[in-house]
Design an enzyme around this catalytic site. Structure first.
Site, PDB file in Angstrom:
ATOM      1  N   ASP A  72      38.359 -13.352 -40.260  1.00 13.78           N
ATOM      2  CA  ASP A  72      38.418 -11.971 -39.858  1.00 13.78           C
ATOM      3  C   ASP A  72      36.726 -11.614 -39.335  1.00 13.78           C
ATOM      4  O   ASP A  72      36.284 -12.020 -40.441  1.00 13.78           O
ATOM      5  CB  ASP A  72      39.451 -11.513 -40.464  1.00 13.78           C
ATOM      6  CG  ASP A  72      39.265  -9.444 -40.305  1.00 13.78           C
ATOM      7  OD1 ASP A  72      38.494  -9.406 -39.123  1.00 13.78           O
ATOM      8  OD2 ASP A  72      40.026  -9.280 -41.702  1.00 13.78           O
TER       9      ASP A  72
ATOM     10  N   TRP B  80      40.869  -6.881 -47.846  1.00 12.23           N
ATOM     11  CA  TRP B  80      41.591  -7.167 -46.071  1.00 12.23           C
ATOM     12  C   TRP B  80      41.817  -9.567 -46.546  1.00 12.23           C
ATOM     13  O   TRP B  80      42.788  -9.597 -46.168  1.00 12.23           O
ATOM     14  CB  TRP B  80      40.586  -7.260 -45.351  1.00 12.23           C
ATOM     15  CG  TRP B  80      40.353  -5.961 -45.071  1.00 12.23           C
ATOM     16  CD1 TRP B  80      38.658  -5.360 -45.354  1.00 12.23           C
ATOM     17  CD2 TRP B  80      41.264  -4.838 -45.387  1.00 12.23           C
ATOM     18  NE1 TRP B  80      38.927  -3.852 -45.050  1.00 12.23           N
ATOM     19  CE2 TRP B  80      40.387  -3.119 -44.967  1.00 12.23           C
ATOM     20  CE3 TRP B  80      42.444  -4.733 -45.415  1.00 12.23           C
ATOM     21  CZ2 TRP B  80      40.690  -1.957 -45.045  1.00 12.23           C
ATOM     22  CZ3 TRP B  80      43.097  -3.351 -45.629  1.00 12.23           C
ATOM     23  CH2 TRP B  80      42.344  -2.045 -45.276  1.00 12.23           C
TER      24      TRP B  80
ATOM     25  N   LYS C 142      36.708  -0.814 -35.086  1.00 14.64           N
ATOM     26  CA  LYS C 142      35.653  -0.521 -35.757  1.00 14.64           C
ATOM     27  C   LYS C 142      33.767  -0.441 -34.819  1.00 14.64           C
ATOM     28  O   LYS C 142      33.380  -0.200 -34.802  1.00 14.64           O
ATOM     29  CB  LYS C 142      35.162  -1.019 -36.618  1.00 14.64           C
ATOM     30  CG  LYS C 142      36.426  -1.493 -37.768  1.00 14.64           C
ATOM     31  CD  LYS C 142      36.283  -2.416 -38.836  1.00 14.64           C
ATOM     32  CE  LYS C 142      37.740  -2.324 -39.899  1.00 14.64           C
ATOM     33  NZ  LYS C 142      37.587  -1.196 -40.444  1.00 14.64           N
TER      34      LYS C 142
END
Length: 361
Positions: free
Chosen positions: A171, A101, A195
């Protein structure tokens, strides 16, 4: 069939208490005669939902008054471009690459300016966090970017990088609300909620007010400007209303459980059960260096792809689902987010011990 133990990396397990509450309110939310799914985002009832959600999140994270909380859409992936579009004033940004990511965010930023990879752990399949105590931070860097917890590889920054005074952007999708955090150390802290907080479709951005300006890159769409959403209190367009409602319920659930310090202690206890077993197992092995292990995502392997597949199949049949590792790395991964009960981890370890006994040479 009863509830399974869901070890998915996301969309992931939610607290049963929250799901039951939402079910009770599905047809009639608090006397409105309708579901939150059907409700106008301009209504008084929804205004209360989003305001309470924001306040509860502020309470949980001790968010300073000079930070805005935005409930947005587009997931973390849209933030990969919104961040450079809004923050690249000098056209330079430094990225620390610790997984897929961060790598994707880095590639996206390269479209908007000079993005520099100042550290990476790709040389060892992202199995560790690089030393970030003395990075070659660019004098002109507008920000330094990290993915704080790496869902695929199971690593976590235990110490934030030394950004040498530059704005830190993080993030935190897969470690959001798993432990206390000092928001003042970040310029932007954001994450998709699917998540550890709620259903897919909401991304929460916590951003320092001085970073919200009209001075964005030329051509930045109105919907991609933080100021658009900050000025409209996350109601510029129809927000992901039902997702925000569930997030709000999870925030209240966390407060009831004692907040983020209590959650951290619970998560440490859960993770220890699994890591202790992996450290002594002769069949299963963890893939991350000990000091950088995530409390949320635990990848492991047997070293034999066929045996991994056999284990995943047997575990699924026994009610331990979504243990298959990310397609890019294979193996197994147990995501043990806030809502995963400790019994789920204990029972998984019991099952792994039994499988190991049956497969000893």
């Amino acid at each position: 069939m009863g509830r399974v133990y869901n070890f998915s990396a996301g969309p992931a397990v939610l607290p049963e208490e929250v799901l039951k509450e939402a079910a009770d309110e599905m047809l009639d939310y608090r006397g409105t005669g309708m579901s939150v799914m059907e409700m106008s985002h301009r209504s008084k009832a929804f205004e209360t939902i989003i305001q309470e959600a924001e306040q509860d999140l502020r309470d949980l994270m001790n968010i300073p008054d000079n930070y805005k909380v935005l409930f947005l859409q587009g997931g973390a992936h849209l933030q990969f471009s919104m961040i450079p579009q809004n923050l690249m004033k000098n056209g330079v940004a430094d990225y620390i690459i610790t997984g897929q990511w961060a790598k994707k965010a880095f590639k996206e930023a390269q479209k908007y300016g000079k993005a520099v990879a100042v550290a990476s752990s790709e040389d060892k399949t992202f199995s560790y966090i690089p030393d970030c105590s003395d990075l070659p931070i660019d004098d002109d860097a507008d920000y330094v970017y990290i993915c704080e917890n790496n869902t695929i590889y199971g690593t976590k920054f235990k110490t934030l990088p030394n950004t040498k005074g530059k704005t830190l952007v993080a993030d935190v999708s897969s470690c959001f609300l798993s432990e206390p955090v000092d928001v003042s150390k970040y310029g932007v802290i954001y994450g998709g909620v699917q998540k550890n907080i709620g259903p897919a479709g909401v991304v929460i951005v916590i951003i320092r007010e001085d970073l919200i300006t009209e001075d964005v890159l030329p051509g930045t769409p109105t919907m991609c400007q933080y100021k658009t959403h900050a000025d409209a209190k996350s109601l510029y367009n129809t927000p992901p209303a039902y997702g925000i409602y569930i997030c709000g319920k999870v925030f209240k659930w966390l407060k009831k459980r004692g907040g983020l310090q209590a959650m951290k202690e619970y998560n440490e206890k859960k993770a220890k059960i699994l890591y202790d077993f992996l450290d002594e197992s002769k069949l299963f092995k963890g893939t991350v260096v000990k000091e950088d292990r995530s409390l949320m995502n635990v990848p492991f392997v047997t070293g034999d792809a066929d045996l991994d597949a056999e284990f995943i199949k047997a575990a699924t049949a026994a009610g331990f689902v979504n243990l298959k590792g990310h397609r890019s790395v294979g193996g197994m991964r147990a995501s043990i987010y806030n809502a995963m009960p400790i019994e789920g981890v204990q029972k998984l370890v019991e099952f792994m011990k039994k499988f190991e006994e049956e497969h000893q040479a």
